[in-house]
Scaffold this motif. Structure first.
Motif, short mmCIF file in Angstrom:
data_model
loop_
_atom_site.label_atom_id
_atom_site.label_comp_id
_atom_site.label_asym_id
_atom_site.label_seq_id
_atom_site.Cartn_x
_atom_site.Cartn_y
_atom_site.Cartn_z
N UNK A 1 -21.96 83.20 99.88
CA UNK A 1 -20.60 83.62 100.20
C UNK A 1 -20.41 84.02 101.66
N UNK A 2 -20.96 83.23 102.58
CA UNK A 2 -20.75 83.49 104.00
C UNK A 2 -19.32 83.12 104.38
N UNK A 3 -18.74 83.91 105.26
CA UNK A 3 -17.41 83.56 105.76
C UNK A 3 -17.55 82.45 106.81
N UNK A 4 -16.44 81.85 107.16
CA UNK A 4 -16.47 80.78 108.17
C UNK A 4 -16.94 81.30 109.51
N UNK A 5 -16.56 82.52 109.84
CA UNK A 5 -16.99 83.13 111.12
C UNK A 5 -18.50 83.32 111.11
N UNK A 6 -19.04 83.83 110.00
CA UNK A 6 -20.49 84.02 109.91
C UNK A 6 -21.22 82.68 109.99
N UNK A 7 -20.66 81.66 109.36
CA UNK A 7 -21.28 80.33 109.42
C UNK A 7 -21.29 79.80 110.84
N UNK A 8 -20.20 79.98 111.57
CA UNK A 8 -20.14 79.48 112.95
C UNK A 8 -21.11 80.25 113.85
N UNK A 9 -21.25 81.55 113.60
CA UNK A 9 -22.21 82.35 114.37
C UNK A 9 -23.63 81.86 114.11
N UNK A 10 -23.94 81.60 112.85
CA UNK A 10 -25.29 81.13 112.50
C UNK A 10 -25.55 79.74 113.07
N UNK A 11 -24.54 78.90 113.11
CA UNK A 11 -24.70 77.56 113.69
C UNK A 11 -24.98 77.68 115.19
N UNK A 12 -24.23 78.56 115.87
CA UNK A 12 -24.47 78.72 117.30
C UNK A 12 -25.85 79.34 117.57
N UNK A 13 -26.28 80.27 116.70
CA UNK A 13 -27.63 80.84 116.86
C UNK A 13 -28.69 79.77 116.68
N UNK A 14 -28.48 78.87 115.73
CA UNK A 14 -29.45 77.80 115.50
C UNK A 14 -29.59 76.93 116.74
N UNK A 15 -28.47 76.64 117.40
CA UNK A 15 -28.52 75.85 118.64
C UNK A 15 -29.27 76.59 119.74
N UNK A 16 -29.03 77.90 119.83
CA UNK A 16 -29.72 78.69 120.85
C UNK A 16 -31.22 78.72 120.58
N UNK A 17 -31.61 78.87 119.30
CA UNK A 17 -33.04 78.84 118.97
C UNK A 17 -33.67 77.52 119.43
N UNK A 18 -32.93 76.43 119.26
CA UNK A 18 -33.43 75.13 119.69
C UNK A 18 -33.59 75.02 121.19
N UNK A 19 -32.78 75.75 121.95
CA UNK A 19 -32.87 75.71 123.41
C UNK A 19 -33.94 76.67 123.95
N UNK A 20 -34.05 77.84 123.35
CA UNK A 20 -34.93 78.87 123.91
C UNK A 20 -36.41 78.63 123.59
N UNK A 21 -36.71 78.06 122.43
CA UNK A 21 -38.12 77.91 122.05
C UNK A 21 -38.92 77.04 123.03
N UNK A 22 -38.39 75.87 123.45
CA UNK A 22 -39.16 75.08 124.43
C UNK A 22 -39.35 75.81 125.76
N UNK A 23 -38.38 76.64 126.14
CA UNK A 23 -38.53 77.41 127.38
C UNK A 23 -39.64 78.43 127.22
#
Length: 113
Positions: free
Chosen positions: A58-80
């Protein structure tokens, strides 16, 4: 008698507070090894938090969008972070640009640096 008990409790609290801050260095004074360890620990804490939140029903749309953006950031920061770790292990010069990029991305995830 009551004053003695209060004094003892306050003394214990102050001693515990002093012990908690012993050995904590500011980030700017850390060695490259300590910096890599610290940055990876922040990454791991944020990733663990992400894993807990992403499975909640039961995640809200805002929570889903935050988690999607966090997932993208994880993908960028790990190789660095890996690049910084490899540079340290191989004895190459410390890359301030990669370090600053990692710090900025970790701050976006909510890490306190």
């Amino acid at each position: 008698m009551r004053k003695i008990k209060v004094t003892v409790v306050l003394a214990i609290v102050f001693i515990l507070m002093a012990c908690a801050t012993i050995g904590v260095k500011p980030y700017s004074e850390m060695s490259p090894k300590e910096k890599v360890t610290f940055l990876f620990s922040l990454y791991n804490k944020q990733y663990e938090d992400y894993k807990v939140r992403v499975v909640k029903p039961n995640l809200t749309e805002i929570e889903k969008s935050i988690l999607i953006s966090k997932k993208k950031i994880f993908g960028h920061v790990y190789p660095i972070l890996q690049a910084l770790d490899f540079a340290f292990v191989e004895g190459r010069p410390w890359d301030k640009v990669n370090e600053q990029n990692a710090i900025n991305l970790l701050r976006q995830l909510g890490g306190k640096i």
